[in-house]
Design a protein around this motif. Structure first.
Motif, PDB file in Angstrom:
ATOM      1  N   ALA A   1       0.849  -1.188   0.000  1.00 31.75           N
ATOM      2  CA  ALA A   1       0.000   0.000   0.000  1.00 31.75           C
ATOM      3  C   ALA A   1       0.886   1.240   0.000  1.00 31.75           C
ATOM      4  O   ALA A   1       2.022   1.200   0.481  1.00 31.75           O
ATOM      5  CB  ALA A   1      -0.894  -0.004   1.225  1.00 31.75           C
ATOM      6  N   ALA A   2       0.359   2.357  -0.532  1.00 26.82           N
ATOM      7  CA  ALA A   2       1.108   3.616  -0.554  1.00 26.82           C
ATOM      8  C   ALA A   2       0.151   4.790  -0.388  1.00 26.82           C
ATOM      9  O   ALA A   2      -0.941   4.773  -0.934  1.00 26.82           O
ATOM     10  CB  ALA A   2       1.867   3.755  -1.874  1.00 26.82           C
ATOM     11  N   MET A   3       0.585   5.782   0.407  1.00 27.64           N
ATOM     12  CA  MET A   3      -0.248   6.959   0.647  1.00 27.64           C
ATOM     13  C   MET A   3       0.271   8.182  -0.108  1.00 27.64           C
ATOM     14  O   MET A   3      -0.331   9.240  -0.061  1.00 27.64           O
ATOM     15  CB  MET A   3      -0.286   7.298   2.147  1.00 27.64           C
ATOM     16  CG  MET A   3      -0.677   6.160   3.054  1.00 27.64           C
ATOM     17  SD  MET A   3      -2.425   5.768   2.985  1.00 27.64           S
ATOM     18  CE  MET A   3      -3.085   6.993   4.107  1.00 27.64           C
ATOM     19  N   SER A   4       1.430   8.053  -0.769  1.00 35.28           N
ATOM     20  CA  SER A   4       1.994   9.185  -1.511  1.00 35.28           C
ATOM     21  C   SER A   4       2.762   8.628  -2.712  1.00 35.28           C
ATOM     22  O   SER A   4       3.039   7.421  -2.776  1.00 35.28           O
ATOM     23  CB  SER A   4       2.977   9.956  -0.618  1.00 35.28           C
ATOM     24  OG  SER A   4       4.089   9.126  -0.318  1.00 35.28           O
ATOM     25  N   ALA A   5       3.110   9.534  -3.644  1.00 35.88           N
ATOM     26  CA  ALA A   5       3.863   9.108  -4.830  1.00 35.88           C
ATOM     27  C   ALA A   5       5.232   8.540  -4.415  1.00 35.88           C
ATOM     28  O   ALA A   5       5.705   7.562  -4.993  1.00 35.88           O
ATOM     29  CB  ALA A   5       4.021  10.275  -5.786  1.00 35.88           C
ATOM     30  N   GLU A   6       5.845   9.146  -3.369  1.00 34.26           N
ATOM     31  CA  GLU A   6       7.137   8.647  -2.879  1.00 34.26           C
ATOM     32  C   GLU A   6       7.007   7.212  -2.384  1.00 34.26           C
ATOM     33  O   GLU A   6       7.821   6.352  -2.712  1.00 34.26           O
ATOM     34  CB  GLU A   6       7.647   9.536  -1.726  1.00 34.26           C
ATOM     35  CG  GLU A   6       8.195  10.880  -2.177  1.00 34.26           C
ATOM     36  CD  GLU A   6       9.069  10.768  -3.413  1.00 34.26           C
ATOM     37  OE1 GLU A   6       9.989   9.926  -3.409  1.00 34.26           O
ATOM     38  OE2 GLU A   6       8.816  11.497  -4.390  1.00 34.26           O
ATOM     39  N   GLU A   7       5.957   6.978  -1.596  1.00 35.73           N
ATOM     40  CA  GLU A   7       5.731   5.613  -1.084  1.00 35.73           C
ATOM     41  C   GLU A   7       5.443   4.638  -2.227  1.00 35.73           C
ATOM     42  O   GLU A   7       5.826   3.482  -2.164  1.00 35.73           O
ATOM     43  CB  GLU A   7       4.560   5.605  -0.080  1.00 35.73           C
ATOM     44  CG  GLU A   7       4.947   6.140   1.290  1.00 35.73           C
ATOM     45  CD  GLU A   7       3.783   6.090   2.289  1.00 35.73           C
ATOM     46  OE1 GLU A   7       3.835   6.869   3.246  1.00 35.73           O
ATOM     47  OE2 GLU A   7       2.844   5.282   2.107  1.00 35.73           O
ATOM     48  N   ALA A   8       4.769   5.137  -3.261  1.00 33.70           N
ATOM     49  CA  ALA A   8       4.456   4.278  -4.408  1.00 33.70           C
ATOM     50  C   ALA A   8       5.743   3.828  -5.091  1.00 33.70           C
ATOM     51  O   ALA A   8       5.908   2.657  -5.431  1.00 33.70           O
ATOM     52  CB  ALA A   8       3.543   5.018  -5.388  1.00 33.70           C
TER      53      ALA A   8
END
Ligand code: ADP
Ligand code: MG
Length: 399
Positions: free
Chosen positions: A24-31
């Motif tokens: 899971a990711a909450m931001s583009a960086e995390e993605a």
């Protein structure tokens, strides 16, 4: 209670259901960080909302030719772009209604080489009173269309609770999916694990669409929609934590804090009733008198002033409400106590719309006296029919 696809997949994987790796990711960086943990070369960036049809969905803020909520990506740049385009934007799908849902989470998962897509679900079959598998070779697309256009392509397989899941159920699921050999064995195993997951989590629904056959002949769950029986969540504290309040109606969340059963509806008349049966009857009789209920609200058997006040506030915070009908049977709670609650609540919330109250049961006369002497413009009613006619008349008069 529903959960997101990524949560459903993590849960099913624990039971041994085959799912592609993902984070899971909450931001583009995390993605991007999630993508770097995956083997590649193909990645899928998926919007996480409690609604299906994301692939074919459209974002309100993007031009109509823009891609939907499930996007393939090959490079870090493509993952970042997909994440930036989706996060914070509103995805409209066949299941969200026109308002759509804002995307706040993403799931970055392995891109799978798909050979064929199936549909496989487990649900509580109300017609037979059993847990049933629903299986179809026509997966990937909208199952309602398949059910409508070619119902013979949908197979239902009931499981008798006395025997539980048996090997023949697995073979029937495999046959319904027209699989043979090793893939049939895999399908039987998936069916048995899904059944164990269904029972083990007190699920109300597990829908896999698609269940895919990959290029190297493996069955994989590519999309999973899981919902639980909310009344069983006290037995599953770990699952209850998966609840995403941003996906739920704010008034329904407020109501659940006070243990009120509240469901928002489209009409004009707010209803406050004790007991689900009486609530249903109240809604019916409002309709019979030509108007529609603005909500279903069951304050329960042990309603006290605090609950009644909370219920009033919730009803009044709905701008659609043009009048309120209170229909309470004083059984466990006596009518005089209820009447005091109603008066206190009506004073506290500064009642701005007509209020009709029908009380029946223990100490009904004392209750009626309290309402009559309250100094508030409460319209008393004698029975259900009278109450419905009066609230409809009051609302029309006020309009
Ligand atoms: P929705 O049902 O909300 O549209 P899905 O997860 O079913 O979302 O995705 C839509 C389609 O995207 C699937 O039918 C499948 O063809 C494709 N897809 C989904 N996940 C993957 C994946 N991990 N790898 C390859 N294709 C995928
Ligand atoms: Mg799907």
């Amino acid at each position: 209670m529903n959960i997101h696809e990524y949560q459903a997949k993590e849960l099913l994987a624990k039971f041994g259901v085959p799912v592609p790796a993902g984070y899971a990711a909450m931001s583009a960086e995390e993605a991007v960080a999630a993508m770097k943990k995956l083997p590649g070369p193909l990645y899928v960036v998926k919007a996480q909302i409690h609604a299906g049809g994301r692939g074919k969905g459209k974002f309100k803020e993007l031009p109509p030719e823009a891609k939907g909520g499930v996007r393939l990506a090959k490079t870090e740049q493509e993952v970042r772009e997909a994440a930036n385009e989706m996060l914070g934007n509103t995805l409209v799908t066949v299941q969200t209604g026109e308002a759509g849902k804002q995307v706040q989470r993403l799931y970055i998962t392995d891109g799978v080489d798909i050979e064929k897509e199936f549909y496989l679900a487990l649900l509580v079959n109300r017609a037979t009173g059993r847990i049933s598998f629903v299986a179809s070779t026509e997966g990937g697309m909208d199952i309602e269309t398949v059910a409508h256009d070619s119902p013979e392509k949908i197979h239902t397989i009931d499981v008798d609770p006395a025997t539980g899941f048996m090997p023949h159920h697995g073979r029937s699921v495999a046959a319904a999916l027209e699989l043979e050999g090793d893939l049939a064995k895999q399908a039987a195993k998936v069916a048995s694990t899904l059944y164990a997951a269904f029972l083990g989590t007190d699920a109300a629904q597990i829908e896999i669409n698609p269940l895919a056959v990959t290029g190297d002949k493996q069955l994989m769950v590519l999309d999973a929609k899981v919902g639980f029986d909310s009344n069983a969540m006290f037995r599953h504290k770990d699952l209850a934590e998966l609840r995403d309040l941003t996906e739920e109606d704010p008034m329904e969340i407020e109501a659940s804090k006070y243990d009120l059963a509240y469901i928002k509806l489209d009409g004009d008349i707010g209803c406050m009733v004790n007991g689900a049966g009486l609530a249903m009857a109240t809604m019916d009789i409002i309709k019979l008198n030509g108007m529609f209920p603005a909500n279903f609200l069951d304050v329960g058997g042990g309603a006290n002033t605090e609950k009644v006040t909370a219920a009033f506030k919730i009803i009044l915070s709905d701008p659609a409400v043009k009048g309120i009908l209170v229909n309470i049977f004083g059984g466990i709670m006596k009518c005089d106590v209820i009447a005091e609650g109603i008066v206190a609540a009506a004073k506290e919330v500064n009642l701005s719309v007509p209020l009709v109250v029908r009380l029946e049961g223990t100490n009904v006369q004392q209750g009626k006296d309290i309402l009559a002497n309250s100094g508030l413009p409460i319209v008393p009613a004698n029975d259900l029919g009278d109450a419905a006619q009066k609230i409809v008349a009051e609302v029309k008069k006020a309009a």
